[in-house]
Design a protein around this motif. Structure first.
Motif: not given
Length: 276
Positions: A75-100
């Protein structure tokens, strides 16, 4: 304007020779694919996708953790990913979901229940990020339709998602659309036996779907079995035009407007400060 809304330009398939990535992007431009969104799969991939977007003006990025990488992520990886969300060329989160799909085969030493639980934790954390940062989401589901719907229903009205690489029935597509989300079609729509996918592509509302290649995977006919490239977005558009009995120009216009609405900054010119 053609947009490849989902490709993986950070994958090793595009690393050799050293100028291969540049050539692949130029191929896309020659095929009238003017914008590309490179999709992340884990923290390192997120960093690399942002770097590529900074390097090429026509490329944008997402950041996030793929469910198949959830077991190796924290979950700590998401802390840096959250910081990257402010980059002007980052449009969305993903890909994420579930894969069984083939969970035990991919992780023979780990309990399946534990694997599913870890995927849910990582997915839910990214759903929370999407809502708190007003970002849309690229959703991956494989052999996990009901569990994914269960998770996203809790956030209905708080974010929008696109179910990428959609190959399901029109009824399933409508379930997604009724929740406020979109679907996206890959080269699978050109496969002879992909009847459900073709039926859905033929009938889904015009403003509820987008185009993607999922490069380097799922190359459309006549390149099936070979490495896929963003340039092949045009082949997917043509197949959908044939299925819908409209012109390719209409498909291009419809999907551009949908992508522009979903990935809002992609329809706007970048200022000089956005280039590095």
């Amino acid at each position: 304007m053609l947009i490849d809304t989902h490709c993986h330009l950070d994958f090793p398939d595009f690393n050799t020779p050293s100028d291969e990535l540049k050539r692949v992007i130029e191929n896309a431009h020659h095929a009238k694919v003017e914008k590309l969104i490179t999709i992340a799969t884990d923290l390192n991939s997120s960093r690399r996708c942002v770097e590529i977007a900074e390097q090429f003006p026509s490329v944008y990025a997402t950041v996030g953790i793929h469910p198949c990488d959830a077991n190796d992520s924290v979950l700590e990886d998401l802390q840096e990913i959250e910081q990257l969300l402010s980059h002007p060329k980052v449009l969305a989160i993903g890909e994420c979901g579930l894969d069984h799909h083939k969970l035990k085969e991919r992780n023979p030493e780990t309990d399946i229940g534990s694997l599913k639980s870890k995927q849910i934790d990582i997915f839910q954390a990214q759903l929370e990020l999407a809502c708190s940062h007003q970002k849309n989401m690229i959703i991956h589901q494989r052999d996990s339709w009901e569990p994914v719907l269960k998770q996203i229903k809790r956030y209905t009205g708080k974010f929008r998602g696109v179910f990428h690489c959609f190959g399901g029935t029109l009824q399933q597509a409508q379930e997604v659309i009724d929740l406020g989300h979109l679907v996206s079609f890959t080269g699978i729509v050109t496969f002879k036996k992909a009847v459900d996918c073709q039926n859905t592509a033929a009938q889904v509302p015009a403003n509820k779907y987008m185009l993607e290649t999922d490069s380097p995977f799922l190359a459309p006919v006549p390149y099936r079995g070979k490495r896929c490239e963003p340039a092949y977005t045009a082949l997917i558009a043509q197949k959908i035009a044939d299925l819908r009995q409209i012109t390719i120009e209409e498909v291009i216009q419809q999907t551009f407007q949908t992508a522009k609405s979903f990935f809002k900054p992609i329809g706007q010119p970048l200022t000089a400060s956005h280039h590095r």
